[in-house]
Design a protein around this motif. Structure first.
Motif, PDB file in Angstrom:
ATOM      1  N   GLY A   1      24.821  -8.528 -15.927  1.00  0.00           N
ATOM      2  CA  GLY A   1      25.677  -7.549 -16.573  1.00  0.00           C
ATOM      3  C   GLY A   1      25.719  -7.762 -18.067  1.00  0.00           C
ATOM      4  N   LYS A   2      26.243  -6.793 -18.795  1.00  0.00           N
ATOM      5  CA  LYS A   2      26.384  -6.867 -20.241  1.00  0.00           C
ATOM      6  C   LYS A   2      27.823  -7.233 -20.599  1.00  0.00           C
ATOM      7  CE  LYS A   2      22.238  -5.448 -21.587  1.00  0.00           C
ATOM      8  NZ  LYS A   2      21.358  -6.217 -22.485  1.00  0.00           N
ATOM      9  N   ALA A   3      27.988  -7.954 -21.734  1.00  0.00           N
ATOM     10  CA  ALA A   3      29.327  -8.311 -22.203  1.00  0.00           C
ATOM     11  C   ALA A   3      29.262  -8.665 -23.675  1.00  0.00           C
ATOM     12  CB  ALA A   3      29.880  -9.494 -21.409  1.00  0.00           C
ATOM     13  N   ALA A   4      30.322  -8.350 -24.407  1.00  0.00           N
ATOM     14  CA  ALA A   4      30.437  -8.784 -25.792  1.00  0.00           C
ATOM     15  C   ALA A   4      30.716 -10.284 -25.821  1.00  0.00           C
ATOM     16  CB  ALA A   4      31.563  -8.021 -26.492  1.00  0.00           C
ATOM     17  N   PRO A   5      30.385 -10.970 -26.925  1.00  0.00           N
ATOM     18  CA  PRO A   5      30.604 -12.419 -26.982  1.00  0.00           C
ATOM     19  C   PRO A   5      32.052 -12.834 -26.764  1.00  0.00           C
ATOM     20  CG  PRO A   5      29.170 -11.710 -28.770  1.00  0.00           C
ATOM     21  CD  PRO A   5      29.681 -10.468 -28.120  1.00  0.00           C
ATOM     22  N   ASP A   6      33.001 -11.961 -27.127  1.00  0.00           N
ATOM     23  CA  ASP A   6      34.416 -12.291 -26.964  1.00  0.00           C
ATOM     24  C   ASP A   6      35.073 -11.518 -25.820  1.00  0.00           C
ATOM     25  OD1 ASP A   6      34.279  -9.808 -28.103  1.00  0.00           O
ATOM     26  OD2 ASP A   6      35.789 -10.188 -29.665  1.00  0.00           O
ATOM     27  N   ALA A   7      34.259 -11.003 -24.910  1.00  0.00           N
ATOM     28  CA  ALA A   7      34.794 -10.181 -23.818  1.00  0.00           C
ATOM     29  C   ALA A   7      35.736 -10.985 -22.931  1.00  0.00           C
ATOM     30  CB  ALA A   7      33.650  -9.613 -22.987  1.00  0.00           C
ATOM     31  N   LYS A   8      36.828 -10.373 -22.514  1.00  0.00           N
ATOM     32  CA  LYS A   8      37.777 -10.978 -21.588  1.00  0.00           C
ATOM     33  C   LYS A   8      37.590 -10.453 -20.162  1.00  0.00           C
ATOM     34  CE  LYS A   8      39.739 -13.349 -24.826  1.00  0.00           C
ATOM     35  NZ  LYS A   8      39.497 -14.807 -24.902  1.00  0.00           N
ATOM     36  N   MET A   9      36.761  -9.448 -20.016  1.00  0.00           N
ATOM     37  CA  MET A   9      36.438  -8.901 -18.698  1.00  0.00           C
ATOM     38  C   MET A   9      34.962  -8.508 -18.699  1.00  0.00           C
ATOM     39  SD  MET A   9      39.762  -6.436 -17.979  1.00  0.00           S
ATOM     40  CE  MET A   9      39.185  -6.047 -16.317  1.00  0.00           C
ATOM     41  N   PHE A  10      34.261  -8.787 -17.615  1.00  0.00           N
ATOM     42  CA  PHE A  10      32.884  -8.343 -17.489  1.00  0.00           C
ATOM     43  C   PHE A  10      32.512  -8.247 -16.015  1.00  0.00           C
ATOM     44  CE2 PHE A  10      32.994 -12.857 -18.544  1.00  0.00           C
ATOM     45  CZ  PHE A  10      32.262 -13.454 -17.532  1.00  0.00           C
ATOM     46  N   THR A  11      31.475  -7.474 -15.745  1.00  0.00           N
ATOM     47  CA  THR A  11      31.035  -7.192 -14.378  1.00  0.00           C
ATOM     48  C   THR A  11      29.548  -7.459 -14.248  1.00  0.00           C
ATOM     49  OG1 THR A  11      32.732  -5.472 -14.078  1.00  0.00           O
ATOM     50  CG2 THR A  11      30.826  -5.400 -12.603  1.00  0.00           C
ATOM     51  N   LEU A  12      29.166  -8.155 -13.175  1.00  0.00           N
ATOM     52  CA  LEU A  12      27.766  -8.433 -12.874  1.00  0.00           C
ATOM     53  C   LEU A  12      27.426  -7.815 -11.524  1.00  0.00           C
ATOM     54  CD1 LEU A  12      27.616 -12.243 -13.777  1.00  0.00           C
ATOM     55  CD2 LEU A  12      27.543 -10.275 -15.312  1.00  0.00           C
ATOM     56  N   LYS A  13      26.186  -7.331 -11.394  1.00  0.00           N
ATOM     57  CA  LYS A  13      25.776  -6.681 -10.152  1.00  0.00           C
ATOM     58  C   LYS A  13      24.390  -7.139  -9.725  1.00  0.00           C
ATOM     59  CE  LYS A  13      28.504  -2.464 -10.831  1.00  0.00           C
ATOM     60  NZ  LYS A  13      28.481  -0.972 -10.869  1.00  0.00           N
ATOM     61  N   ALA A  14      24.182  -7.181  -8.414  1.00  0.00           N
ATOM     62  CA  ALA A  14      22.869  -7.420  -7.820  1.00  0.00           C
ATOM     63  C   ALA A  14      22.634  -6.351  -6.756  1.00  0.00           C
ATOM     64  CB  ALA A  14      22.792  -8.807  -7.205  1.00  0.00           C
ATOM     65  N   GLU A  15      21.374  -5.975  -6.582  1.00  0.00           N
ATOM     66  CA  GLU A  15      21.014  -4.935  -5.613  1.00  0.00           C
ATOM     67  C   GLU A  15      19.860  -5.409  -4.744  1.00  0.00           C
ATOM     68  OE1 GLU A  15      22.523  -2.026  -5.283  1.00  0.00           O
ATOM     69  OE2 GLU A  15      23.788  -2.030  -7.092  1.00  0.00           O
ATOM     70  N   ARG A  16      19.964  -5.181  -3.452  1.00  0.00           N
ATOM     71  CA  ARG A  16      18.867  -5.501  -2.541  1.00  0.00           C
ATOM     72  C   ARG A  16      17.625  -4.709  -2.952  1.00  0.00           C
ATOM     73  NH1 ARG A  16      17.040  -3.005   2.135  1.00  0.00           N
ATOM     74  NH2 ARG A  16      15.973  -4.364   3.620  1.00  0.00           N
ATOM     75  N   GLY A  17      16.490  -5.392  -3.022  1.00  0.00           N
ATOM     76  CA  GLY A  17      15.229  -4.740  -3.368  1.00  0.00           C
ATOM     77  C   GLY A  17      14.871  -4.821  -4.839  1.00  0.00           C
ATOM     78  N   SER A  18      15.809  -5.184  -5.701  1.00  0.00           N
ATOM     79  CA  SER A  18      15.509  -5.299  -7.125  1.00  0.00           C
ATOM     80  C   SER A  18      14.710  -6.572  -7.391  1.00  0.00           C
ATOM     81  CB  SER A  18      16.803  -5.324  -7.940  1.00  0.00           C
ATOM     82  OG  SER A  18      16.520  -5.614  -9.304  1.00  0.00           O
ATOM     83  N   THR A  19      13.795  -6.493  -8.351  1.00  0.00           N
ATOM     84  CA  THR A  19      13.026  -7.679  -8.741  1.00  0.00           C
ATOM     85  C   THR A  19      13.642  -8.395  -9.940  1.00  0.00           C
ATOM     86  OG1 THR A  19      11.587  -6.368 -10.181  1.00  0.00           O
ATOM     87  CG2 THR A  19      10.870  -6.687  -7.891  1.00  0.00           C
ATOM     88  N   VAL A  20      14.710  -7.855 -10.518  1.00  0.00           N
ATOM     89  CA  VAL A  20      15.316  -8.484 -11.698  1.00  0.00           C
ATOM     90  C   VAL A  20      16.784  -8.846 -11.507  1.00  0.00           C
ATOM     91  CG1 VAL A  20      13.716  -7.505 -13.377  1.00  0.00           C
ATOM     92  CG2 VAL A  20      15.765  -6.211 -12.725  1.00  0.00           C
ATOM     93  N   ASN A  21      17.460  -8.201 -10.601  1.00  0.00           N
ATOM     94  CA  ASN A  21      18.823  -8.614 -10.220  1.00  0.00           C
ATOM     95  C   ASN A  21      18.963  -8.383  -8.716  1.00  0.00           C
ATOM     96  OD1 ASN A  21      18.862  -5.747 -10.641  1.00  0.00           O
ATOM     97  ND2 ASN A  21      21.086  -5.786 -10.735  1.00  0.00           N
ATOM     98  N   GLY A  22      18.266  -9.233  -7.974  1.00  0.00           N
ATOM     99  CA  GLY A  22      18.068  -8.982  -6.557  1.00  0.00           C
ATOM    100  C   GLY A  22      18.808  -9.914  -5.623  1.00  0.00           C
ATOM    101  N   ILE A  23      18.569  -9.707  -4.329  1.00  0.00           N
ATOM    102  CA  ILE A  23      19.213 -10.433  -3.238  1.00  0.00           C
ATOM    103  C   ILE A  23      18.135 -10.808  -2.233  1.00  0.00           C
ATOM    104  CG2 ILE A  23      20.877 -10.278  -1.342  1.00  0.00           C
ATOM    105  CD1 ILE A  23      22.234  -7.984  -3.068  1.00  0.00           C
ATOM    106  N   LEU A  24      18.056 -12.093  -1.877  1.00  0.00           N
ATOM    107  CA  LEU A  24      17.120 -12.557  -0.859  1.00  0.00           C
ATOM    108  C   LEU A  24      17.900 -13.218   0.266  1.00  0.00           C
ATOM    109  CD1 LEU A  24      14.308 -14.150  -3.046  1.00  0.00           C
ATOM    110  CD2 LEU A  24      14.187 -12.006  -1.768  1.00  0.00           C
ATOM    111  N   SER A  25      17.606 -12.822   1.513  1.00  0.00           N
ATOM    112  CA  SER A  25      18.325 -13.342   2.674  1.00  0.00           C
ATOM    113  C   SER A  25      17.343 -13.813   3.738  1.00  0.00           C
ATOM    114  CB  SER A  25      19.215 -12.248   3.282  1.00  0.00           C
ATOM    115  OG  SER A  25      20.111 -11.712   2.330  1.00  0.00           O
ATOM    116  N   ASN A  26      17.801 -14.774   4.549  1.00  0.00           N
ATOM    117  CA  ASN A  26      16.942 -15.214   5.639  1.00  0.00           C
ATOM    118  C   ASN A  26      16.830 -14.108   6.697  1.00  0.00           C
ATOM    119  OD1 ASN A  26      18.408 -15.787   8.288  1.00  0.00           O
ATOM    120  ND2 ASN A  26      19.775 -16.861   6.885  1.00  0.00           N
ATOM    121  N   PRO A  27      15.820 -14.166   7.590  1.00  0.00           N
ATOM    122  CA  PRO A  27      15.572 -13.056   8.515  1.00  0.00           C
ATOM    123  C   PRO A  27      16.775 -12.654   9.367  1.00  0.00           C
ATOM    124  CG  PRO A  27      13.677 -14.507   8.473  1.00  0.00           C
ATOM    125  CD  PRO A  27      14.748 -15.197   7.682  1.00  0.00           C
ATOM    126  N   PHE A  28      17.576 -13.626   9.846  1.00  0.00           N
ATOM    127  CA  PHE A  28      18.733 -13.252  10.665  1.00  0.00           C
ATOM    128  C   PHE A  28      19.757 -12.476   9.852  1.00  0.00           C
ATOM    129  CE2 PHE A  28      23.082 -13.971  12.071  1.00  0.00           C
ATOM    130  CZ  PHE A  28      23.024 -13.386  13.335  1.00  0.00           C
TER     131      PHE A  28
END
Length: 216
Positions: free
Chosen positions: A121-148
């Motif tokens: 996610g993006k944030a200013a250097p002095d930010a007091k709140m920020f949000t980060l996200k990951a998405e299944r299938g993304s190669t840059v902010n992704g999620i990897l899970s075992n087969p089960f």
């Protein structure tokens, strides 16, 4: 399109003092305790709500470079138990990273159930709140899970909202969206807690070495 330099090999020159260069992550450095966590998770009979207690340690690391790219960061470990229990309810390790040049925050996380995530996610250097996200299938902010997990509790997305509070605490609220075979709509597995500082961070190795040299 990313505006990357033509020279991808020459390394950036970092400051040795990571604690002075963490941007919005600076207030999170140290050792923390949170006793009012709440977890909502899926069970066969429907959602279950569990309270939890959390010990969260974030320690500065030496600056990291990928050629001209420069990160300052915190290595972390969080261990969660339920009240009056000894058994680990949740264990997680990884890094919080700050890239000053692009004002980007990254969170890497791995859990011992066979899952790894990188949220961005993006944030200013002095930010007091920020949000980060990951998405299944993304190669840059992704999620990897075992087969089960991919079969039974497929993670579609992960979002964490962080708030730095005026009283010196910090809070997070996270939402992990799951696809579960016997549930006909996405399930929101949520967690939130507020963390109180119980210990100061240890400066990173190059900062300690510089301080020792200056004192001699």
């Amino acid at each position: 399109m990313n505006d990357y330099p033509k020279d991808i090999y020459t390394e950036a020159e970092p400051d040795v003092n990571t604690l002075a260069n963490l941007g919005p992550l600076a207030p999170m450095a140290g050792i923390w305790q949170g006793s009012r966590g709440v977890d909502v998770n899926p069970k066969a009979d429907g959602p279950e709500t569990d309270p939890y207690i959390e010990h969260y340690e974030l320690q500065p690391i030496d600056a990291q470079t990928n050629g001209p790219q420069l990160f300052y960061g915190l290595r972390y470990h969080t261990r969660i138990v339920q009240p009056d229990e000894v058994e680990t309810f949740h264990d997680q390790v990884g890094y919080w990273l700050w890239e000053p040049a692009t004002q980007t925050v990254m969170l890497t996380l791995s859990i011992p159930r066979g899952q790894t995530v990188m949220a961005v996610g993006k944030a200013a250097p002095d930010a007091k709140m920020f949000t980060l996200k990951a998405e299944r299938g993304s190669t840059v902010n992704g999620i990897l899970s075992n087969p089960f997990l991919e079969h039974a509790f497929r993670t579609e997305s992960y979002t964490i909202n962080v708030k730095i509070n005026d009283d010196g605490t910090w809070s997070y609220a996270q939402d992990t969206v799951l696809t579960i075979p016997d549930i006909d709509k996405p399930f929101h597995h949520t967690d939130h807690n507020t963390l109180h500082k119980i210990g100061e961070p240890t400066p990173n190795p190059t900062a300690l070495a510089a301080a020792k040299e200056a004192a001699e």
